[in-house]
Design an enzyme around this catalytic site. Structure first.
Site, PDB file in Angstrom:
ATOM      1  N   ASP A 137      17.873   6.619  32.757  1.00 15.43           N
ATOM      2  CA  ASP A 137      16.426   6.250  33.220  1.00 15.43           C
ATOM      3  C   ASP A 137      15.912   7.276  34.179  1.00 15.43           C
ATOM      4  OD1 ASP A 137      14.507   3.639  33.370  1.00 15.43           O
ATOM      5  OD2 ASP A 137      14.629   4.691  35.219  1.00 15.43           O
ATOM      6  N   TYR A 188      10.060  11.346  39.441  1.00 17.77           N
ATOM      7  CA  TYR A 188      11.302  11.557  40.129  1.00 17.77           C
ATOM      8  C   TYR A 188      11.541  12.999  40.261  1.00 17.77           C
ATOM      9  CZ  TYR A 188      12.217   6.680  39.008  1.00 17.77           C
ATOM     10  OH  TYR A 188      12.297   5.381  38.607  1.00 17.77           O
ATOM     11  N   LYS A 219       8.835   7.807  32.154  1.00 16.87           N
ATOM     12  CA  LYS A 219       7.741   7.025  32.531  1.00 16.87           C
ATOM     13  C   LYS A 219       6.436   7.883  32.760  1.00 16.87           C
ATOM     14  CE  LYS A 219      11.138   4.139  34.863  1.00 16.87           C
ATOM     15  NZ  LYS A 219      12.112   4.917  35.556  1.00 16.87           N
ATOM     16  N   HIS A 273       4.571   3.418  34.360  1.00 17.60           N
ATOM     17  CA  HIS A 273       5.556   3.279  35.608  1.00 17.60           C
ATOM     18  C   HIS A 273       4.690   2.078  36.576  1.00 17.60           C
ATOM     19  CE1 HIS A 273       8.258   5.553  38.162  1.00 17.60           C
ATOM     20  NE2 HIS A 273       8.512   4.394  38.476  1.00 17.60           N
TER      21      HIS A 273
HETATM   22  N1  LIG Z   1      10.097   1.429  37.716  1.00 17.08           N
HETATM   23  C1  LIG Z   1      10.153   1.667  38.906  1.00 17.08           C
HETATM   24  O1  LIG Z   1       9.199   1.493  39.723  1.00 17.08           O
HETATM   25  C2  LIG Z   1      11.530   1.911  39.650  1.00 17.08           C
HETATM   26  C3  LIG Z   1      11.488   1.725  40.961  1.00 17.08           C
HETATM   27  C4  LIG Z   1      12.749   1.938  41.440  1.00 17.08           C
HETATM   28  C5  LIG Z   1      13.889   2.321  40.757  1.00 17.08           C
HETATM   29  N2  LIG Z   1      13.761   2.440  39.682  1.00 17.08           N
HETATM   30  C6  LIG Z   1      14.990   2.658  38.616  1.00 17.08           C
HETATM   31  O2  LIG Z   1      15.864   1.889  38.794  1.00 17.08           O
HETATM   32  C7  LIG Z   1      17.162   2.849  39.294  1.00 17.08           C
HETATM   33  C8  LIG Z   1      18.087   1.850  40.200  1.00 17.08           C
HETATM   34  O3  LIG Z   1      17.479   1.623  41.403  1.00 17.08           O
HETATM   35  P1  LIG Z   1      17.413   2.528  42.782  1.00 17.08           P
HETATM   36  O4  LIG Z   1      17.886   3.622  42.598  1.00 17.08           O
HETATM   37  O5  LIG Z   1      16.000   2.228  43.749  1.00 17.08           O
HETATM   38  O6  LIG Z   1      18.353   1.404  43.742  1.00 17.08           O
HETATM   39  P2  LIG Z   1      19.881   0.574  43.089  1.00 17.08           P
HETATM   40  O7  LIG Z   1      20.548   1.022  41.930  1.00 17.08           O
HETATM   41  O8  LIG Z   1      19.800  -0.835  43.695  1.00 17.08           O
HETATM   42  O9  LIG Z   1      20.815   1.256  44.526  1.00 17.08           O
HETATM   43  C9  LIG Z   1      20.991   2.716  44.786  1.00 17.08           C
HETATM   44  C10 LIG Z   1      21.838   2.742  46.048  1.00 17.08           C
HETATM   45  O10 LIG Z   1      22.951   2.121  46.029  1.00 17.08           O
HETATM   46  C11 LIG Z   1      24.066   3.082  46.085  1.00 17.08           C
HETATM   47  N3  LIG Z   1      25.246   2.420  45.473  1.00 17.08           N
HETATM   48  C12 LIG Z   1      25.192   2.775  44.021  1.00 17.08           C
HETATM   49  N4  LIG Z   1      26.347   2.153  43.487  1.00 17.08           N
HETATM   50  C13 LIG Z   1      27.172   1.876  44.669  1.00 17.08           C
HETATM   51  C14 LIG Z   1      28.440   1.209  44.764  1.00 17.08           C
HETATM   52  N5  LIG Z   1      28.955   0.936  43.841  1.00 17.08           N
HETATM   53  N6  LIG Z   1      28.645   1.004  46.164  1.00 17.08           N
HETATM   54  C15 LIG Z   1      28.182   1.368  47.128  1.00 17.08           C
HETATM   55  N7  LIG Z   1      26.718   1.839  47.217  1.00 17.08           N
HETATM   56  C16 LIG Z   1      26.291   1.919  45.767  1.00 17.08           C
HETATM   57  C17 LIG Z   1      23.454   4.346  45.804  1.00 17.08           C
HETATM   58  O11 LIG Z   1      24.049   5.581  46.545  1.00 17.08           O
HETATM   59  P3  LIG Z   1      24.981   6.948  46.133  1.00 17.08           P
HETATM   60  O12 LIG Z   1      23.931   7.521  45.322  1.00 17.08           O
HETATM   61  O13 LIG Z   1      25.267   7.465  47.388  1.00 17.08           O
HETATM   62  O14 LIG Z   1      26.037   6.220  45.533  1.00 17.08           O
HETATM   63  C18 LIG Z   1      22.177   4.056  46.417  1.00 17.08           C
HETATM   64  O15 LIG Z   1      21.824   4.490  47.672  1.00 17.08           O
HETATM   65  C19 LIG Z   1      16.489   4.110  39.933  1.00 17.08           C
HETATM   66  O16 LIG Z   1      17.493   5.042  39.964  1.00 17.08           O
HETATM   67  C20 LIG Z   1      15.368   4.134  38.983  1.00 17.08           C
HETATM   68  O17 LIG Z   1      16.132   4.735  37.633  1.00 17.08           O
HETATM   69  C21 LIG Z   1      12.483   2.234  38.957  1.00 17.08           C
END
Ligand SMILES: NC(=O)c1ccc[n+]([C@@H]2O[C@H](COP(=O)([O-])OP(=O)(O)OC[C@H]3O[C@@H](n4cnc5c(N)ncnc54)[C@H](OP(=O)(O)O)[C@@H]3O)[C@@H](O)[C@H]2O)c1
Length: 277
Positions: free
Chosen positions: A49, A54, A79, A112
Site C-alpha cells: 500500500d 508518500y 492513492k 486519499h
Molecule cells: N489512507 C490514509 O490516509 C493513510 C494514513 C496513514 C497510513 N496509511 C497506510 O497504512 C499503513 C499503516 O499505518 P502507519 O504506517 O501509519 O502505522 P502503523 O502500521 O499502525 O504503525 C507503524 C509503526 O509501528 C512500528 N511497528 C510496526 N510493526 C511493529 C512491531 N511488530 N513491533 C513494534 N513496532 C512495530 C513501525 O516502526 P518500524 O518501521 O521501525 O518497525 C512504525 O513506527 C501506512 O504505512 C500506509 O500505507 C494510510
C-alpha cells in the site's frame, strides 16, 4: 478463515484482495523502501500500500522489480492526493503514479481524502470510474470517507467504491462506519492498525498476547482479520515485517475479541476527514 498472506477477500466486483499487506507511509524513497518491499515479498507478502503523497512510488516499483515476483501475483494500491482532485488532474496523477511504479496497471486506486472544502470528490470519482472502465485499475475505492461522504458519493456514482481505507485500531473502531460499509458491500481496510506504535505496550493487549505467545502487534493484526477488516501494518525492519505476518497459527477467543472491543474510545488519533485540506 484467513490462513496465510495469500488469503484474500472478494471485493464486490469479484477481484480478490489480500487481507494483510505492507504499508509504506513515511518510508523513505530509495534504499529504505526498496529493502522493505523486497523483505516483505521475500517473506510472502503479496500486497503493498503506497500513495502519491508518500513520495516513494519509484522505490516501491524498484523493490517489486528486484524481488523478481511476477506482476500478476501482486496486489498494488496507490492513492490520488488532495491537490490533484478533479477529473483531468486525477487522470494525470494516475498516469504519474503508474510511471513512477513502472507498472502498466494498478490493483486498487483510492481517493486519499474526501477534502470536502474543495468539493471535488465526485468529479475525482468520475475519473476513477473511467480508469476502471478502461481497465487501468482492477478495483477503485476511497479512503477516509465518513458515512456522509459516502452518502454523497453514492448519490450519483455509477460504480460503488469497493474499498474504504480508514483509521482503525483498538482505540478507534468506527463501529457505525463498519456497519455502513458492510451493508453496502464496501470492504473496510485499516490504516495505522498499530496506532503508529502507540498501542504496543498496552496492558490488555499484552495480557491477551501472553496467553497465545504473541505480541500486542500480532494480537491487533489477528483482531483485524477476525473482524473482517483488511490490514496493512508498516515496518521497515525485516524481523517485524516477518512477525507482523506470523498471525495465522492462533485464533483469538470470543472473550478476547470482546476485551479488545471494549478498548474503543471513539476518539480518532489522527486527522479528521472533514477538516483535512
Ligand atoms: N489512507 C490514509 O490516509 C493513510 C494514513 C496513514 C497510513 N496509511 C497506510 O497504512 C499503513 C499503516 O499505518 P502507519 O504506517 O501509519 O502505522 P502503523 O502500521 O499502525 O504503525 C507503524 C509503526 O509501528 C512500528 N511497528 C510496526 N510493526 C511493529 C512491531 N511488530 N513491533 C513494534 N513496532 C512495530 C513501525 O516502526 P518500524 O518501521 O521501525 O518497525 C512504525 O513506527 C501506512 O504505512 C500506509 O500505507 C494510510
Amino acid at each position: 478463515m484467513v490462513k496465510s498472506l495469500h488469503s484474500t477477500t472478494t471485493l464486490h466486483n469479484g477481484v480478490e484482495m489480500p487481507w494483510l499487506g505492507l504499508g509504506v507511509f513515511k518510508v523513505e524513497d530509495g534504499d529504505e523502501v526498496v529493502q522493505s518491499v523486497k523483505a516483505a515479498i521475500k517473506h510472502g507478502y503479496i500486497s503493498i500500500d503506497t500513495a502519491a503523497v508518500y513520495k516513494n512510488e519509484e522505490g516501491v516499483g524498484q523493490g517489486i522489480k528486484e524481488s523478481g515476483i511476477s506482476r500478476d501475483a501482486l496486489f498494488v494500491t496507490s492513492k490520488v492526493w488532495n491537490n490533484d482532485h478533479g477529473y483531468e488532474s486525477t487522470l494525470a496523477a494516475f498516469e504519474t503514479s503508474l510511471k513512477k511504479l513502472e507498472l502498466d496497471y494498478l490493483d486498487l486506486y483510492l481517493i486519499h481524502w474526501p477534502v470536502p472544502s474543495q468539493g471535488k470528490f465526485k468529479e475525482t470519482w468520475k475519473a476513477l470510474e473511467k480508469l476502471y472502465k478502461d481497465g487501468k485499475v482492477r478495483a477503485i475505492g476511497v479512503s477516509n470517507f465518513k458515512e456522509h461522504h459516502l452518502d454523497e458519493l453514492l448519490e450519483d456514482a455509477e460504480i460503488a467504491p469497493m474499498v474504504n481505507q480508514v483509521e482503525f485500531h483498538p482505540h478507534f473502531q468506527q463501529k457505525g462506519l463498519q456497519a455502513y460499509c458492510k451493508q453496502r458491500n464496501i470492504q473496510l481496510e485499516a490504516w495505522s492498525p498499530l496506532k503508529r506504535g502507540q498501542l504496543l505496550d498496552d496492558p490488555t493487549l499484552t495480557e491477551i498476547g501472553d496467553k497465545y505467545g504473541k505480541s500486542p502487534a500480532q494480537v491487533i493484526i489477528r483482531w483485524n482479520l477476525q473482524t473482517g477488516v483488511i490490514t496493512i501494518p508498516k515496518s521497515t525492519k525485516e524481523h517485524r515485517i516477518v512477525a507482523n505476518a506470523d498471525v495465522f497459527d492462533f485464533k483469538l477467543s470470543a472473550e478476547d475479541m470482546d476485551k479488545i472491543e471494549q478498548m474503543d474510545t471513539g476518539v480518532r488519533a489522527f486527522s479528521d476527514p472533514d477538516e483535512k485540506k
